[in-house]
Design an enzyme around this catalytic site. Structure first.
Site, PDB file in Angstrom:
ATOM      1  N   HIS A   1       0.770  -1.246   0.000  1.00 21.19           N
ATOM      2  CA  HIS A   1       0.000   0.000   0.000  1.00 21.19           C
ATOM      3  C   HIS A   1       0.805   1.303   0.000  1.00 21.19           C
ATOM      4  O   HIS A   1       0.210   2.365  -0.137  1.00 21.19           O
ATOM      5  CB  HIS A   1      -0.951   0.011   1.208  1.00 21.19           C
ATOM      6  CG  HIS A   1      -1.863  -1.161   1.236  1.00 21.19           C
ATOM      7  ND1 HIS A   1      -2.806  -1.411   0.264  1.00 21.19           N
ATOM      8  CD2 HIS A   1      -1.975  -2.194   2.108  1.00 21.19           C
ATOM      9  CE1 HIS A   1      -3.460  -2.525   0.537  1.00 21.19           C
ATOM     10  NE2 HIS A   1      -2.961  -3.029   1.651  1.00 21.19           N
TER      11      HIS A   1
ATOM     12  N   LYS B   1      -4.957 -10.003  -7.819  1.00 21.12           N
ATOM     13  CA  LYS B   1      -5.692  -9.422  -6.694  1.00 21.12           C
ATOM     14  C   LYS B   1      -6.759  -8.511  -7.278  1.00 21.12           C
ATOM     15  O   LYS B   1      -6.488  -7.721  -8.190  1.00 21.12           O
ATOM     16  CB  LYS B   1      -4.738  -8.653  -5.777  1.00 21.12           C
ATOM     17  CG  LYS B   1      -5.404  -8.137  -4.514  1.00 21.12           C
ATOM     18  CD  LYS B   1      -4.410  -7.506  -3.553  1.00 21.12           C
ATOM     19  CE  LYS B   1      -5.139  -7.004  -2.301  1.00 21.12           C
ATOM     20  NZ  LYS B   1      -4.209  -6.336  -1.382  1.00 21.12           N
TER      21      LYS B   1
ATOM     22  N   HIS C   1      -2.794  -3.022   8.183  1.00 17.78           N
ATOM     23  CA  HIS C   1      -3.856  -3.388   7.244  1.00 17.78           C
ATOM     24  C   HIS C   1      -4.556  -2.126   6.759  1.00 17.78           C
ATOM     25  O   HIS C   1      -4.899  -1.264   7.568  1.00 17.78           O
ATOM     26  CB  HIS C   1      -4.873  -4.308   7.937  1.00 17.78           C
ATOM     27  CG  HIS C   1      -6.106  -4.572   7.154  1.00 17.78           C
ATOM     28  ND1 HIS C   1      -6.116  -5.360   6.019  1.00 17.78           N
ATOM     29  CD2 HIS C   1      -7.374  -4.142   7.323  1.00 17.78           C
ATOM     30  CE1 HIS C   1      -7.359  -5.391   5.531  1.00 17.78           C
ATOM     31  NE2 HIS C   1      -8.132  -4.671   6.305  1.00 17.78           N
TER      32      HIS C   1
END
Length: 141
Positions: free
Chosen positions: A34, A62, A135
């Protein structure tokens, strides 16, 4: 038999190594999946290139992934003073970040993967562990 008393100590030490290793891996995974600052200059097919480069196209493509274009310090701050509780242990940023979201275009979920890019300023929602993001839950406009 002289190691009888060392068993519980050894178990505790191994458990701590496992926990610390898991935490470090989660933060490293978060960064790999990310974090992209400054936004990489990889040509016209940013999402196709970055998803492949960051290992998110094997063995399957993904479906969706977002890259945050801000410093590590700014992203980490969401876990502290620059974020607010968002429920279920999540934190929402108080300010918007530049974010690029890559969405799989459909068809086969096997490589080669083709992605559509959407770049905008958005709030980020993260799960934190020990003061660092582990996350990326979602982004919000």
């Amino acid at each position: 038999m002289h190691f009888k008393g060392a068993g519980p100590v050894l178990f505790a030490l191994l458990a701590m190594v496992f926990i610390v290793g898991t935490y470090a891996a989660d933060y490293k995974t978060f960064l790999r999946q990310h974090y992209d600052n400054p936004k990489s200059n990889v040509g016209k097919r940013y999402c196709d290139t970055m998803m492949k480069r960051r290992g998110m196209t094997k063995p399957m493509c993904k479906a969706v992934n977002s890259f945050v274009h801000a410093s590590k310090k700014q992203i980490i701050a969401v876990c502290g003073k620059d974020g607010k509780p968002y429920g279920n242990g999540l934190r929402r940023s108080k300010k918007q970040f530049s974010v690029t979201t890559c969405k799989h275009q459909g068809g086969s979920t096997r490589p080669p993967c083709k992605y559509k890019e959407n770049k905008s300023n958005r709030y980020i929602v993260v799960r934190c562990s020990r003061g660092k993001p582990v996350h990326l839950d979602k982004t919000q406009i």
